[in-house]
Motif scaffolding. Structure first.
Motif, PDB file in Angstrom:
ATOM      1  N   ASN A   1       8.774  16.645  -9.775  1.00  0.00           N
ATOM      2  CA  ASN A   1       8.640  18.057  -9.412  1.00  0.00           C
ATOM      3  C   ASN A   1       7.315  18.629  -9.913  1.00  0.00           C
ATOM      4  O   ASN A   1       7.275  19.552 -10.733  1.00  0.00           O
TER       5      ASN A   1
ATOM      6  N   HIS B   1      14.471  20.544  -3.167  1.00  0.00           N
ATOM      7  CA  HIS B   1      13.957  21.364  -4.274  1.00  0.00           C
ATOM      8  C   HIS B   1      13.703  22.793  -3.777  1.00  0.00           C
ATOM      9  O   HIS B   1      13.125  22.999  -2.708  1.00  0.00           O
TER      10      HIS B   1
ATOM     11  N   PRO C   1      13.127  31.685 -13.468  1.00  0.00           N
ATOM     12  CA  PRO C   1      13.998  30.531 -13.748  1.00  0.00           C
ATOM     13  C   PRO C   1      14.623  29.965 -12.473  1.00  0.00           C
ATOM     14  O   PRO C   1      14.720  30.639 -11.446  1.00  0.00           O
TER      15      PRO C   1
ATOM     16  N   TYR D   1      13.556  27.145 -10.849  1.00  0.00           N
ATOM     17  CA  TYR D   1      12.679  26.364  -9.976  1.00  0.00           C
ATOM     18  C   TYR D   1      12.219  25.046 -10.617  1.00  0.00           C
ATOM     19  O   TYR D   1      12.010  24.057  -9.918  1.00  0.00           O
ATOM     20  N   ASN D   2      12.031  25.025 -11.898  1.00  0.00           N
ATOM     21  CA  ASN D   2      11.842  23.780 -12.637  1.00  0.00           C
ATOM     22  C   ASN D   2      10.776  22.867 -12.017  1.00  0.00           C
ATOM     23  O   ASN D   2      11.075  21.848 -11.413  1.00  0.00           O
TER      24      ASN D   2
ATOM     25  N   THR E   1       6.299  21.622 -12.519  1.00  0.00           N
ATOM     26  CA  THR E   1       5.147  21.548 -13.413  1.00  0.00           C
ATOM     27  C   THR E   1       3.853  21.656 -12.616  1.00  0.00           C
ATOM     28  O   THR E   1       3.712  21.000 -11.578  1.00  0.00           O
TER      29      THR E   1
END
Length: 472
Positions: A321, A349, A387, A389-390, A392
């Motif tokens: 992700n 996702h 918050p 969605y997580n 990088t």
């Protein structure tokens, strides 16, 4: 008289049988006649023997000619067989594939994630090859809308040309798309990669093969699927054959766009586009569709998307992700622009869903980058640290270690000791901090890869087959 007779009739025997050293200077008439009779007999015997030898030599020559003919026929038959066998490898009917697809689909129906390993190349029958004639490049002409016209004129042009847009057409290959994807990724691959290619197969050249080779150098057990109508062809198969012959798992598949976009915010947008109710814009529609296809295929199946001008340097298996920053503020260390040339996301996702939604709501075919890098930048900036969605954001060194304005420096050989030290330092930095290098092909495709340059050294270290031909 006697001596004259002897010299006249016997001398030939002397020279023929080389008896001069045994011939006395003087001899009697009887002795001479005896020698004549005896030598005549030997001469006759020699003639008989010579005929037999000649006959044997003739038989031997005939036998050699016969062997040569047989060998030629066998060699010719072997060549024909090899050509036929190679044709069979590609042209195997998809009847068996359809049966396997049904079983695999049932087996994967309950799975949330698809894994991958040994390739089973889906092949095409000659009838399908004829029915689904390959794009020879003419489609690229009509995919580009006319410049300097009003929006109404461009939409009118688009509606007129719409039946000629092959990318919108359905056929046997598009109908088998989902099953082919499931079958390809059903054997436990190390990782599953996607690329898109909407240009003609004939333009899939050295730089693109460089990207594929570098991928398999780092991920020899990975599976790569190229979403492409043009590469899903006999021509495309031959381009990929050097990799297939070495056991690498790469496969070109004709995408089913309505299926890919179904159940996403892009479904209604694409429906209106196919009806001619959308302005395609001045930028080639294929470029914008590629931006959408990569988002949709990752949302449907999960995995890693790479542009075809990306050189892989180290494994992606530790990433999840993730999206890369193209540029960063050196003071605040905050990214200033993201890019969509590399995307790593799980299936379904939520960030991918937001990307697709943004594409459908804000599509503009007249602004370069608006539906690609600027799109992902807008969405991520808007979401902030919300918050749920997580994901990088990786620094520029991860995927874009050199900006497109400076990419030319990687292609030049050092001309001094100072430049040579810079090249070695840069290579060390790339090995440590970089997953791969985006070559910005639009800016670099006309550049020559000079010997001793950074790109030249990367090719030497990360390619498998064609590291001597990428200077074109």
């Amino acid at each position: 008289m006697k001596q004259t007779y002897i010299n006249k009739h016997i001398s030939p025997f002397k020279s023929c049988f080389k008896w001069e050293q045994l011939w006395p200077s003087r001899c009697t008439h009887a002795q001479a006649m005896f020698l004549i009779l005896r030598n005549g007999f030997f001469h006759y015997a020699s003639l008989i023997t010579g005929r037999r030898i000649c006959k044997r030599m003739l038989d031997y020559r005939l036998l050699n000619r016969a062997k040569l003919c047989v060998f030629s026929i066998i060699a010719f038959s072997a060549i024909i067989f090899l050509i036929y066998a190679d044709s069979l490898v590609f042209n195997k009917s998809k009847t068996s594939a359809a049966e396997e697809t049904s079983e695999v689909f049932q087996a994967h129906k309950s799975k949330a994630r698809i894994r991958s390993a040994v390739i089973r190349v889906q092949l095409r029958s000659m009838k399908e090859e004829k029915d689904d004639k390959i794009d020879d490049g003419s489609d690229q002409i009509i995919l580009v809308a006319p410049f300097n016209v009003t929006e109404e004129e461009r939409v009118a042009w688009f509606r007129k040309k719409l039946p000629e847009f092959k990318i919108f057409k359905s056929n046997n290959l598009t109908r088998q798309f989902h099953g082919r994807v499931l079958e390809f990724f059903s054997h436990g691959c190390e990782a599953q990669f996607f690329m898109t290619w909407i240009s003609p197969a004939s333009s899939f050249g050295g730089r693109e093969m460089l990207s594929l080779e570098s991928l398999f150098k780092v991920h020899p057990q990975a599976c790569l699927m190229i979403l492409s109508r043009t590469m899903d062809s006999k021509h495309g198969y031959r381009i990929l054959k050097p990799l297939l012959d070495r056991g690498f798992k790469v496969h070109a598949v004709t995408p089913d766009l309505p299926f890919l976009f179904k159940g996403t915010p892009a479904e209604a947008w694409f429906h209106e586009l196919r009806r001619g109710n959308k302005d395609p814009g001045e930028i080639p529609l294929s470029q914008n569709l590629s931006n959408l296809i990569r988002l949709a295929v990752l949302y449907k199946y999960g995995g890693i998307y790479l542009d075809t001008d990306f050189v892989v340097l180290k494994p992606f298996t530790g990433l999840r992700n993730s999206i890369g920053a193209q540029s960063m503020d050196m003071v605040s260390k905050k990214w200033t622009r993201l890019n969509n040339a590399v995307l790593v996301f799980d299936i379904n996702h939520p960030l991918l869903f937001k990307f697709i939604e943004e594409f459908a709501l804000t599509f503009d075919g007249n602004k370069l980058g608006h539906n690609g890098p600027y799109l992902v930048s807008r969405v991520v900036e808007r979401l902030g640290k919300r918050p749920g969605y997580n994901f990088t954001v990786l620094p520029p060194m991860a995927f874009y270690p050199v900006d497109w304005t400076r990419i030319g420096g990687l292609f030049k050989k050092p001309k001094s000791q100072g430049e040579s030290r810079w090249v070695e330092a840069k290579l060390l930095q790339l090995r440590v901090e970089t997953y791969g290098v985006h070559l910005w092909n639009k800016q670099s495709n006309s550049l020559t890869i000079e010997g001793g340059s950074i790109i030249g050294k990367l090719i030497a270290n990360h390619c498998l087959i064609y590291n001597h031909v990428y200077s074109s």
